[in-house]
Every structure is written in structure tokens, then in C-alpha cells.
Design a protein around this motif. Sequence first.
Motif, mmCIF file in Angstrom:
data_model
loop_
_atom_site.group_PDB
_atom_site.id
_atom_site.type_symbol
_atom_site.label_atom_id
_atom_site.label_comp_id
_atom_site.label_asym_id
_atom_site.label_seq_id
_atom_site.Cartn_x
_atom_site.Cartn_y
_atom_site.Cartn_z
ATOM 1 N N MET A 104 22.448 -2.420 10.524
ATOM 2 C CA MET A 104 21.193 -1.951 11.105
ATOM 3 C C MET A 104 20.004 -2.549 10.335
ATOM 4 O O MET A 104 20.075 -2.647 9.115
ATOM 5 N N LYS A 105 18.944 -2.911 11.068
ATOM 6 C CA LYS A 105 17.804 -3.526 10.370
ATOM 7 C C LYS A 105 16.795 -2.452 9.917
ATOM 8 O O LYS A 105 16.333 -1.660 10.739
ATOM 9 N N PHE A 106 16.504 -2.468 8.633
ATOM 10 C CA PHE A 106 15.538 -1.528 8.056
ATOM 11 C C PHE A 106 14.381 -2.295 7.428
ATOM 12 O O PHE A 106 14.588 -3.351 6.819
ATOM 13 N N TRP A 107 13.191 -1.742 7.550
ATOM 14 C CA TRP A 107 12.044 -2.248 6.790
ATOM 15 C C TRP A 107 11.806 -1.301 5.624
ATOM 16 O O TRP A 107 11.682 -0.089 5.834
ATOM 17 N N ILE A 108 11.751 -1.869 4.432
ATOM 18 C CA ILE A 108 11.515 -1.055 3.248
ATOM 19 C C ILE A 108 10.113 -1.359 2.721
ATOM 20 O O ILE A 108 9.743 -2.529 2.579
ATOM 21 N N GLY A 109 9.327 -0.311 2.502
ATOM 22 C CA GLY A 109 7.957 -0.483 1.990
ATOM 23 C C GLY A 109 7.847 0.146 0.608
ATOM 24 O O GLY A 109 8.420 1.217 0.371
ATOM 25 N N VAL A 110 7.145 -0.526 -0.294
ATOM 26 C CA VAL A 110 7.021 -0.054 -1.680
ATOM 27 C C VAL A 110 5.550 -0.141 -2.107
ATOM 28 O O VAL A 110 4.888 -1.142 -1.823
ATOM 29 N N ASP A 111 5.078 0.883 -2.796
ATOM 30 C CA ASP A 111 3.714 0.775 -3.344
ATOM 31 C C ASP A 111 3.500 1.689 -4.545
ATOM 32 O O ASP A 111 4.275 2.621 -4.776
ATOM 33 N N ASP A 112 2.450 1.354 -5.278
ATOM 34 C CA ASP A 112 1.940 2.138 -6.408
ATOM 35 C C ASP A 112 2.953 2.259 -7.549
ATOM 36 O O ASP A 112 3.304 3.359 -7.981
ATOM 37 N N THR A 113 3.384 1.133 -8.050
ATOM 38 C CA THR A 113 4.383 1.137 -9.130
ATOM 39 C C THR A 113 3.811 0.620 -10.445
ATOM 40 O O THR A 113 4.473 0.688 -11.465
ATOM 41 N N ASP A 114 2.582 0.058 -10.389
ATOM 42 C CA ASP A 114 2.072 -0.579 -11.609
ATOM 43 C C ASP A 114 0.895 0.185 -12.193
ATOM 44 O O ASP A 114 0.418 1.161 -11.619
ATOM 45 N N SER A 115 0.451 -0.271 -13.359
ATOM 46 C CA SER A 115 -0.750 0.312 -13.980
ATOM 47 C C SER A 115 -1.524 -0.847 -14.598
ATOM 48 O O SER A 115 -1.039 -1.983 -14.613
ATOM 49 N N ARG A 116 -2.697 -0.541 -15.130
ATOM 50 C CA ARG A 116 -3.480 -1.607 -15.765
ATOM 51 C C ARG A 116 -2.787 -2.153 -17.003
ATOM 52 O O ARG A 116 -3.085 -3.227 -17.475
ATOM 53 N N LYS A 117 -1.838 -1.377 -17.528
ATOM 54 C CA LYS A 117 -1.157 -1.824 -18.755
ATOM 55 C C LYS A 117 -0.014 -2.784 -18.457
ATOM 56 O O LYS A 117 0.479 -3.469 -19.352
ATOM 57 N N GLY A 118 0.455 -2.825 -17.228
ATOM 58 C CA GLY A 118 1.543 -3.750 -16.942
ATOM 59 C C GLY A 118 2.179 -3.524 -15.589
ATOM 60 O O GLY A 118 1.759 -2.672 -14.816
ATOM 61 N N MET A 119 3.192 -4.342 -15.341
ATOM 62 C CA MET A 119 3.989 -4.319 -14.116
ATOM 63 C C MET A 119 3.155 -4.789 -12.911
ATOM 64 O O MET A 119 1.978 -5.068 -13.020
ATOM 65 N N CYS A 120 3.832 -4.901 -11.759
ATOM 66 C CA CYS A 120 3.184 -5.392 -10.548
ATOM 67 C C CYS A 120 4.117 -4.994 -9.405
ATOM 68 O O CYS A 120 5.336 -5.169 -9.517
ATOM 69 N N THR A 121 3.552 -4.444 -8.353
ATOM 70 C CA THR A 121 4.403 -3.971 -7.253
ATOM 71 C C THR A 121 5.208 -5.120 -6.636
ATOM 72 O O THR A 121 6.345 -4.922 -6.215
ATOM 73 N N THR A 122 4.655 -6.336 -6.623
ATOM 74 C CA THR A 122 5.430 -7.454 -6.052
ATOM 75 C C THR A 122 6.688 -7.695 -6.884
ATOM 76 O O THR A 122 7.744 -8.009 -6.347
ATOM 77 N N TYR A 123 6.579 -7.508 -8.192
ATOM 78 C CA TYR A 123 7.718 -7.750 -9.092
ATOM 79 C C TYR A 123 8.772 -6.654 -8.920
ATOM 80 O O TYR A 123 9.965 -6.930 -8.814
#
Length: 416
Positions: free
Chosen positions: A1-20
Motif C-alpha cells: 500500500m502506498k503511504f505518504w509520511i510527513g515529518v516536521d519540527d525535529t531540530d533546534s537552533r543548536k543542531g539537527m535538521c528535519t531534512t536529515y
Amino acid sequence: MKFWIGVDDTDSRKGMCTTYVALLMIEKLGDIGNLISFPRLIRLNPTIPYKTRGNGAVSFALELENLDKAMEIADEVIRKYAELDDENTNPGVVFVKEEKVQYLEEFAKRAIKDVLSIEDAYKVLERYSIPYLKYKNGRGLIGALASVGARLEDFVYELITYRYPEKFGKPRQYDEESFYEMDLNLYPLVFDTVDWCNHVIMAVPSTPCPVLFGLRGEDVESLKKAIKMVKTEKWEKYTIFLTNHATDMHIIDNGEIKDFRSYRIVGRVVEKPYEIIGGHVFLRFETSKCILKCSAFEPTKQFRNIIRALIPGDILEVYGSVKRSTLNLEKINVLKLEKNFVEENPSCPICGKKMESAGKNQGFRCRKCKNKAFEKFRFEIPRKIETGFYEVPPCARRHLTKPLIRMNTDKKHIFR
Ligand code: ATP
């Protein structure tokens, strides 16, 4: 089955990135499903106060059999990599069956142009029985849903390279010249990489996130050529995202002016632009509904010269985001230029000196030759600008702002 998965708000100014984080999720989900096509990096309303940087959210489509397992894997990735200790990081992940994506289109439009609440996201999740993961206040559900629902009529690609984890937070090593060289070769198929006039390499961020550089382009082939031309430290991996960057998707046409929204509005300059300490230039602008203050702040650099050159009566179309009742200009289209007349005391036809006032309603006189004149001398000064589009330089450009090089119009003045 085809699913679209959406992700957001995982980073902070100190590090990380939602694309990563999304990329790590895609890699781990690869054990139980197959990625279909490019992941998407969707920029949402650029004025939202909760954003970390560019208000971006990521979605991707997978062919999946075991949703429970997929949710378990996504949860592990968020718990391990998201900046959950930061008070402003509130991740959300949604799992949307392909046939339900159409119902999220309107929500996505609002997330890009308007301001939504977490309750708005819950209503949609409940109404369409969409499985989700939420952490802390779950604000990321807004972006997660919107990144799935956004329908892209116009789009570009963004190639993002990621550093080796041991390099995160350390200065990035790269050869500046090679970015300019690449721009010389591939612009405008690859665009907004560097700002020639202000000497800024926009492709390389200065934040402590995992991104080494990001290249923006019209097609995948050009981006693959570009990545070979730039010289940098070794990167660990790269992904190409399909994105609404450079599309003006945030712009509302002639709507009622409210804070935290972005508009395109036609109107008339009402007084000479003025400047305050710090080099910020302001403009008072009359639309059919109100008088609006527009700004060209110091970081918009040479664009301020265009604003300084405007005079009362000029007719413009302005593009920009409204905050504190002021529209921050992203670009303008000068539709009509007023003639610029200047008045001076007349000169004496004999000695050539400027005449002086002979008293109230008495005209002018030359003290030496005794010549008289009754009217001021009025003459036209050529304007320093012409009609057409002007934009802020690349170093001041928002992700969503469509650069003039992408606009289908003849009269444009490009800042590259
Ligand atoms: P990055 O781009 O580096 O990933 P960011 O700038 O995208 O970071 P986030 O950490 O994602 O910032 O924070 C933005 C938050 O605002 C998210 O929780 C998102 O769901 C929410 N949000 C996005 N658009 C809207 C909107 N139109 N109305 C209300 N909330 C929004």
C-alpha cells in the motif's frame, strides 16, 4: 500500500535538521518499504514565530505493507535524533494513505499562506483517521500534514549534502572559488548559490546543522553536474528533494492585510521614502484599502537604492510578508513612474545668477541687474530607475521567494 509520511519540527537552533532526520527515517524504513520518487521539502508560512529557521517540513512516499512496524521505526528515529530536549522542538509524524492525500491540499495551502493551530491539525487527523506520532505539544503535526498535502504546480529541486556526524558543529571546509565557478557555468539552471555583489555563498549554511551545502536547480542533471564542480570537505551522503522553493507559493493576491501573511498588492507611493539609523529604508504606500508601511531593511543591501529612488505618485506592485503591520519587501514591480519635477528660483538672463525673492507674492528679482521674473523655474529630472521588476539580492532572499530569473516577464532587473 502506498503511504505518504510527513515529518516536521525535529531540530533546534543548536543542531539537527528535519531534512536529515527524514533522510535517516527513509534509510531505516528501507528495510520494510520502498521509497517512491523524490522526498519533498516543503516550505511553509515564512513568518511563523515558532520556526527554527526556514519553516521547512519533509514528506516522502513509501510502498509499505506493515504500517505498525513503520511507525515503530519512525518513532525510534525521532527519539534518537530529534532535539527533544529543546523546549521549542515538538515533532510530529503523519502516515497518510495515498488516496487521502487530496483531502490535505486545502490544509497545506493554509499552512503555506496562513496561520494554523495545533487543534486545526488534530481535526484533520481525526476526520480522515490518519495515524500519527506526536511528541510534546505536537506542533510539528501542522507541518507534517502540510508537507504531505502540498500540491506543487511549480517546483524546483534542492540537492543537500550532509556532513559526517563527527564534523557536526565544526567549521565547514570548502573552496569558495569553486562555488562561484560552478555558478558561472550552470546559472540559471542552478541558481541562488552565491551572491556576487555581496560576496556571500548562500549554498553553505553557517548553523551547526548536519548540512554541508545545498544547491538549488531547475533539473536533476544540472544539480548532479554542480555537485561535481564544488570543492568541499568529504560529505557522507546527499539527497535530492523536490521543493516549493523559489515559487512564491506563500504570496496571497490582494487579500486583507494581516500580520504573519505575505502579499502581492498594487498601490501608490505617498511620500518620499525615508531612512532610519542602521540603513533601514521605509516607504508609505497607498492601496485601495489602506496606507501600508513597507520596509527594505539593511540586509536587503543594494535593493534599498531602488526604494530610495521612488517618489510620491509612483505606481507599484509590492511583494512581501507583513509583520508588526509593516510589509517587508521581497520584490517590487514598478508599473508607472511619476515625472520628477524640481522647482528653483529663476536665473537672471543678464548675469546668470539665481534671482532672489522680491517679497511675498512679488516674484523674483536680480539685485544687481534689476531684472524681474514672476514664476519659479520648473524642470524635469530624469528618473534613476525604470519600470519593471526589482528584487532583493540573493543573500537576502527567502526560500519561497521566486527570483526574477524564474519569472516569465520581460522587464526585470536581476540581482545575482
Ligand atoms: P528547519 O527548516 O530547520 O527544519 P523550521 O524553521 O522548519 O526548521 P520547525 O522547527 O519546523 O522550524 O518549526 C516550525 C513549526 O511551526 C512546526 O511545528 C510547524 O508545524 C509549525 N508551522 C508551520 N507552518 C505553520 C502555520 N502556517 N501555522 C502554524 N504553525 C505552523
